[in-house]
Design a protein around this motif. Structure first.
Motif, short mmCIF file in Angstrom:
data_model
loop_
_atom_site.label_atom_id
_atom_site.label_comp_id
_atom_site.label_asym_id
_atom_site.label_seq_id
_atom_site.Cartn_x
_atom_site.Cartn_y
_atom_site.Cartn_z
N LEU A 73 -16.93 8.50 -32.94
CA LEU A 73 -17.23 7.25 -32.28
C LEU A 73 -16.49 7.16 -30.96
N GLU A 74 -16.99 6.34 -30.08
CA GLU A 74 -16.41 6.22 -28.76
C GLU A 74 -14.99 5.68 -28.82
N LEU A 75 -14.10 6.33 -28.10
CA LEU A 75 -12.71 5.89 -28.01
C LEU A 75 -12.52 5.07 -26.75
N SER A 76 -11.52 4.21 -26.77
CA SER A 76 -11.23 3.34 -25.64
C SER A 76 -10.17 3.96 -24.74
N THR A 77 -10.31 3.72 -23.45
CA THR A 77 -9.27 4.15 -22.51
C THR A 77 -8.31 3.00 -22.20
N ALA A 78 -8.41 1.89 -22.92
CA ALA A 78 -7.57 0.72 -22.66
C ALA A 78 -6.09 1.05 -22.82
N VAL A 79 -5.75 1.77 -23.87
CA VAL A 79 -4.37 2.21 -24.10
C VAL A 79 -4.43 3.66 -24.57
N LEU A 80 -3.89 4.54 -23.76
CA LEU A 80 -3.81 5.96 -24.10
C LEU A 80 -2.35 6.37 -24.04
N HIS A 86 -18.91 11.20 -9.84
CA HIS A 86 -20.04 10.41 -10.31
C HIS A 86 -19.81 8.90 -10.25
N GLY A 87 -18.62 8.47 -9.85
CA GLY A 87 -18.32 7.04 -9.81
C GLY A 87 -18.15 6.48 -11.20
N ALA A 88 -18.14 5.18 -11.31
CA ALA A 88 -17.94 4.43 -12.55
C ALA A 88 -16.49 4.57 -13.01
N SER A 89 -16.17 3.92 -14.10
CA SER A 89 -14.80 3.93 -14.61
C SER A 89 -14.57 5.13 -15.51
N GLU A 90 -13.30 5.34 -15.85
CA GLU A 90 -12.97 6.45 -16.75
C GLU A 90 -13.58 6.24 -18.13
N GLN A 91 -13.79 4.98 -18.54
CA GLN A 91 -14.37 4.71 -19.86
C GLN A 91 -15.79 5.27 -19.97
N VAL A 92 -16.53 5.24 -18.88
CA VAL A 92 -17.91 5.74 -18.87
C VAL A 92 -17.93 7.25 -19.14
N HIS A 93 -17.00 7.98 -18.58
CA HIS A 93 -16.99 9.44 -18.68
C HIS A 93 -16.16 9.96 -19.86
N PHE A 94 -15.35 9.09 -20.46
CA PHE A 94 -14.45 9.51 -21.51
C PHE A 94 -15.14 10.22 -22.68
N PRO A 95 -16.26 9.70 -23.23
CA PRO A 95 -16.86 10.35 -24.40
C PRO A 95 -17.26 11.81 -24.16
N ARG A 96 -17.88 12.10 -23.04
CA ARG A 96 -18.31 13.47 -22.77
C ARG A 96 -17.11 14.40 -22.56
N ALA A 116 -3.15 9.94 -28.10
CA ALA A 116 -3.42 8.87 -29.07
C ALA A 116 -4.30 7.84 -28.38
N ALA A 117 -5.36 7.42 -29.06
CA ALA A 117 -6.30 6.45 -28.49
C ALA A 117 -6.84 5.57 -29.61
N SER A 118 -7.39 4.43 -29.22
CA SER A 118 -8.01 3.54 -30.20
C SER A 118 -9.52 3.59 -30.06
N ARG A 119 -10.20 3.10 -31.05
CA ARG A 119 -11.66 3.06 -31.03
C ARG A 119 -12.17 1.95 -30.13
N GLU A 120 -13.33 2.14 -29.58
CA GLU A 120 -14.00 1.13 -28.77
C GLU A 120 -14.87 0.30 -29.70
N ILE A 121 -14.22 -0.36 -30.66
CA ILE A 121 -14.91 -1.18 -31.64
C ILE A 121 -14.06 -2.41 -31.86
#
Length: 138
Positions: free
Chosen positions: A48-55, A77-87, A28-33
């Motif tokens: 649409l892109e989902l948020s990793t703030a609360v999973l 590849h570095g960066a946060s999980e939010q960057v890689h989450f959509p792919r 379960a995830a929320s939208r990044e909007i």
């Protein structure tokens, strides 16, 4: 299992908020909007892109593979999980990962100066965002 960013405050017990979603979904995830009403949020495409703030997720081969792939991409590849989450989400969804997109109010990403005014319709269950204690945006 619940994963929440450190800048998240729960206004209601999180298990009550997300447990029902996991009866038929892996994650379960929320939208990044920010600033949507329930009606608008429900009408938008799930691509649409989902948020990793609360999973919230239940243990299964699908979620294990999803999380393993996500963390491998972060490590490589570095960066946060939010960057890689959509792919990673798109790839694993094609392999059978079932994700429930919770209503926007369930995990509200508070208004900030760099976003347009926010509109809510319904009870907020969690608030995510830096400096949320003052809610001033400064």
């Amino acid at each position: 299992t619940l994963f929440a960013d450190g800048d998240t405050i729960f206004c209601a017990p999180p298990h009550a908020m997300l447990a029902a979603a996991l009866n038929s979904h892996h994650l379960a995830a929320s939208r990044e909007i920010r600033g949507l009403t329930s009606a608008t949020s429900a009408a938008l495409s799930s691509t649409l892109e989902l948020s990793t703030a609360v999973l919230s997720y239940r243990r299964s081969p699908h979620t294990a593979q999803f999380l393993r792939t996500l963390m491998q991409r972060v490590a490589l590849h570095g960066a946060s999980e939010q960057v890689h989450f959509p792919r990673v989400y798109a790839t694993q969804r094609a392999r059978g990962l079932r994700v429930m997109v919770v209503p926007h109010e369930w995990v509200f990403q508070r208004c900030r100066a760099d976003f347009k005014p926010c509109v809510l319709s319904g009870a907020v269950r969690a608030i995510h965002g830096r400096c949320m204690l003052t809610m001033s945006g400064h």
